[in-house]
Motif scaffolding. Structure first.
Motif, PDB file in Angstrom:
ATOM      1  N   GLY A  58      19.679  37.586  46.649  1.00 51.68           N
ATOM      2  CA  GLY A  58      19.154  38.892  46.277  1.00 51.68           C
ATOM      3  C   GLY A  58      20.195  39.995  46.280  1.00 51.68           C
ATOM      4  N   ASP A  59      21.348  39.754  46.856  1.00 49.60           N
ATOM      5  CA  ASP A  59      22.401  40.761  46.878  1.00 49.60           C
ATOM      6  C   ASP A  59      22.982  40.985  45.492  1.00 49.60           C
ATOM      7  OD1 ASP A  59      24.063  40.182  50.119  1.00 49.60           O
ATOM      8  OD2 ASP A  59      22.162  41.148  49.570  1.00 49.60           O
ATOM      9  N   ARG A  60      23.545  42.164  45.324  1.00 48.60           N
ATOM     10  CA  ARG A  60      24.309  42.483  44.129  1.00 48.60           C
ATOM     11  C   ARG A  60      25.757  42.085  44.398  1.00 48.60           C
ATOM     12  NH1 ARG A  60      23.382  46.106  39.959  1.00 48.60           N
ATOM     13  NH2 ARG A  60      25.196  47.015  38.934  1.00 48.60           N
ATOM     14  N   VAL A  61      26.332  41.310  43.496  1.00 49.24           N
ATOM     15  CA  VAL A  61      27.681  40.788  43.678  1.00 49.24           C
ATOM     16  C   VAL A  61      28.557  41.279  42.534  1.00 49.24           C
ATOM     17  CG1 VAL A  61      29.075  38.678  43.608  1.00 49.24           C
ATOM     18  CG2 VAL A  61      26.958  38.728  44.951  1.00 49.24           C
ATOM     19  N   THR A  62      29.756  41.749  42.899  1.00 52.10           N
ATOM     20  CA  THR A  62      30.698  42.250  41.902  1.00 52.10           C
ATOM     21  C   THR A  62      32.037  41.552  42.059  1.00 52.10           C
ATOM     22  OG1 THR A  62      29.608  44.408  41.823  1.00 52.10           O
ATOM     23  CG2 THR A  62      31.871  44.275  41.003  1.00 52.10           C
ATOM     24  N   ILE A  63      32.546  41.062  40.948  1.00 48.72           N
ATOM     25  CA  ILE A  63      33.863  40.413  40.892  1.00 48.72           C
ATOM     26  C   ILE A  63      34.717  41.213  39.922  1.00 48.72           C
ATOM     27  CG2 ILE A  63      35.094  38.317  40.247  1.00 48.72           C
ATOM     28  CD1 ILE A  63      32.442  36.801  40.865  1.00 48.72           C
ATOM     29  N   THR A  64      35.951  41.460  40.295  1.00 46.31           N
ATOM     30  CA  THR A  64      36.822  42.228  39.414  1.00 46.31           C
ATOM     31  C   THR A  64      37.967  41.367  38.882  1.00 46.31           C
ATOM     32  OG1 THR A  64      38.217  43.035  41.199  1.00 46.31           O
ATOM     33  CG2 THR A  64      36.279  44.335  40.646  1.00 46.31           C
ATOM     34  N   CYS A  65      38.437  41.759  37.717  1.00 49.97           N
ATOM     35  CA  CYS A  65      39.535  41.082  37.048  1.00 49.97           C
ATOM     36  C   CYS A  65      40.434  42.158  36.465  1.00 49.97           C
ATOM     37  CB  CYS A  65      38.993  40.174  35.947  1.00 49.97           C
ATOM     38  SG  CYS A  65      40.236  39.287  34.978  1.00 49.97           S
ATOM     39  N   ARG A  66      41.709  42.093  36.798  1.00 47.96           N
ATOM     40  CA  ARG A  66      42.648  43.090  36.321  1.00 47.96           C
ATOM     41  C   ARG A  66      43.738  42.428  35.497  1.00 47.96           C
ATOM     42  NH1 ARG A  66      44.480  47.803  40.180  1.00 47.96           N
ATOM     43  NH2 ARG A  66      42.476  48.528  39.374  1.00 47.96           N
ATOM     44  N   ALA A  67      43.969  42.953  34.309  1.00 44.50           N
ATOM     45  CA  ALA A  67      45.026  42.456  33.435  1.00 44.50           C
ATOM     46  C   ALA A  67      46.294  43.259  33.661  1.00 44.50           C
ATOM     47  CB  ALA A  67      44.588  42.566  31.982  1.00 44.50           C
ATOM     48  N   SER A  68      47.426  42.588  33.560  1.00 48.19           N
ATOM     49  CA  SER A  68      48.709  43.264  33.797  1.00 48.19           C
ATOM     50  C   SER A  68      49.102  44.175  32.638  1.00 48.19           C
ATOM     51  CB  SER A  68      49.806  42.235  34.060  1.00 48.19           C
ATOM     52  OG  SER A  68      49.928  41.353  32.962  1.00 48.19           O
ATOM     53  N   HIS A  69      48.454  44.017  31.488  1.00 44.70           N
ATOM     54  CA  HIS A  69      48.618  44.956  30.401  1.00 44.70           C
ATOM     55  C   HIS A  69      47.276  45.065  29.682  1.00 44.70           C
ATOM     56  CE1 HIS A  69      49.207  41.159  28.160  1.00 44.70           C
ATOM     57  NE2 HIS A  69      48.694  41.821  27.139  1.00 44.70           N
ATOM     58  N   THR A  92      34.808  43.879  35.148  1.00 43.36           N
ATOM     59  CA  THR A  92      33.893  43.539  36.238  1.00 43.36           C
ATOM     60  C   THR A  92      32.832  42.572  35.764  1.00 43.36           C
ATOM     61  OG1 THR A  92      34.199  45.701  37.266  1.00 43.36           O
ATOM     62  CG2 THR A  92      32.249  44.471  37.909  1.00 43.36           C
ATOM     63  N   LEU A  93      32.570  41.556  36.591  1.00 41.36           N
ATOM     64  CA  LEU A  93      31.404  40.695  36.409  1.00 41.36           C
ATOM     65  C   LEU A  93      30.441  41.021  37.546  1.00 41.36           C
ATOM     66  CD1 LEU A  93      29.957  38.206  35.089  1.00 41.36           C
ATOM     67  CD2 LEU A  93      31.133  36.813  36.819  1.00 41.36           C
ATOM     68  N   THR A  94      29.199  41.291  37.195  1.00 45.75           N
ATOM     69  CA  THR A  94      28.189  41.633  38.187  1.00 45.75           C
ATOM     70  C   THR A  94      27.027  40.657  38.114  1.00 45.75           C
ATOM     71  OG1 THR A  94      28.762  43.983  38.091  1.00 45.75           O
ATOM     72  CG2 THR A  94      26.611  43.426  39.004  1.00 45.75           C
ATOM     73  N   ILE A  95      26.625  40.187  39.271  1.00 50.02           N
ATOM     74  CA  ILE A  95      25.375  39.434  39.397  1.00 50.02           C
ATOM     75  C   ILE A  95      24.414  40.380  40.103  1.00 50.02           C
ATOM     76  CG2 ILE A  95      24.269  37.316  40.185  1.00 50.02           C
ATOM     77  CD1 ILE A  95      27.085  36.085  40.474  1.00 50.02           C
ATOM     78  N   SER A  96      23.359  40.776  39.423  1.00 52.07           N
ATOM     79  CA  SER A  96      22.521  41.857  39.954  1.00 52.07           C
ATOM     80  C   SER A  96      21.685  41.411  41.162  1.00 52.07           C
ATOM     81  CB  SER A  96      21.587  42.382  38.862  1.00 52.07           C
ATOM     82  OG  SER A  96      20.747  41.340  38.394  1.00 52.07           O
ATOM     83  N   SER A  97      21.310  40.160  41.189  1.00 53.27           N
ATOM     84  CA  SER A  97      20.524  39.620  42.299  1.00 53.27           C
ATOM     85  C   SER A  97      20.912  38.156  42.475  1.00 53.27           C
ATOM     86  CB  SER A  97      19.022  39.745  41.999  1.00 53.27           C
ATOM     87  OG  SER A  97      18.244  39.169  43.040  1.00 53.27           O
TER      88      SER A  97
END
Lengths: 120, 106
Positions: free
Chosen positions: B15-26, B71-76
């Protein structure tokens, strides 16, 4: 139903060669770019090589450039990866994958993979 | 060309909201996809063009971002979402993957 079936994996000695094949069905093969991705078991994904739908353009990771050759036979609905001068670090599961479009994009269908082990 | 994901792993409750981030070098505009790989399975495409949900993917998954930060988010979070998630750029070769984020249930 889209199907991709890899073959050709196995044990090969360092410095040796291996050719992987990926037989596809369920879509118009020549309409899509195709890609090889590898994964050391338990580790992350590594892009290896891609080829456009017509086969006119090919792309390689620095780690395999000059040693691996990607090709396709649109009349046989088959993708290939010729791997030469193999090294221990090439040991991995090799997946073929179908791109979303004619050119390089993300991959919406994957084969089950074939394991290549490079060892003496 | 680097794609840096964070965190490398996380544990959250159902049930938690989960956020994953991805950063590109350019900057890569919106040429980014997200995959889900469950244990013992092949990767599955979740999102392409940074925010477009692939057909059949549950609506609790969403993507956002442009340029260098995504960002990838899983809302629940659901039990079936236990997997490793990867981002990948496709603006030009090399089509680099991020290192992956392993998501577990607390």
């Amino acid at each position: 139903e889209v199907r991709l079936v890899e073959s050709g994996g196995g044990l090969v000695h360092p410095g040796g060669s291996q050719r992987l094949s990926c037989a596809v069905s369920g879509f118009t093969f020549s309409d899509y770019a195709m890609t090889w991705v590898r994964q050391v078991p338990g580790k992350g994904l590594e892009w290896v090589s891609s080829i456009t739908g017509s086969g006119s353009s090919t792309f390689y990771a620095d780690s395999v450039d000059g040693r691996f050759t990607i090709s396709r036979d649109n009349s046989k609905n088959t993708l290939y990866l010729q791997m030469n001068s193999l090294r221990a670090e090439d040991t991995a599961i090799y997946y073929c994958a179908k791109d979303l479009t004619y050119v390089l994009t993300g991959f919406d269908s994957w084969g089950q993979g074939t394991l290549v082990t490079v060892s003496s | 060309i680097q794609m840096t994901q964070s965190p490398s792993s996380l544990s959250a409750s159902v049930g938690d909201r989960v956020t994953i981030t991805c950063r590109a070098s350019h900057g890569i505009s919106n040429y980014l996809v997200w995959y889900q790989q469950k244990p013992g399975k092949v990767p599955k495409l979740l999102i392409y063009a940074a925010s477009t949900l692939q057909s059949g993917v549950p609506s609790r998954f969403s993507g956002s971002g442009s340029g260098t930060d995504f960002t990838l988010t899983i809302s629940s979070l659901q039990p079936e979402d236990v997997a490793t998630y990867y981002c990948q750029k496709y603006d030009s070769a090399p089509l680099t993957f991020g290192g992956g984020t392993k998501v577990e249930i607390k």
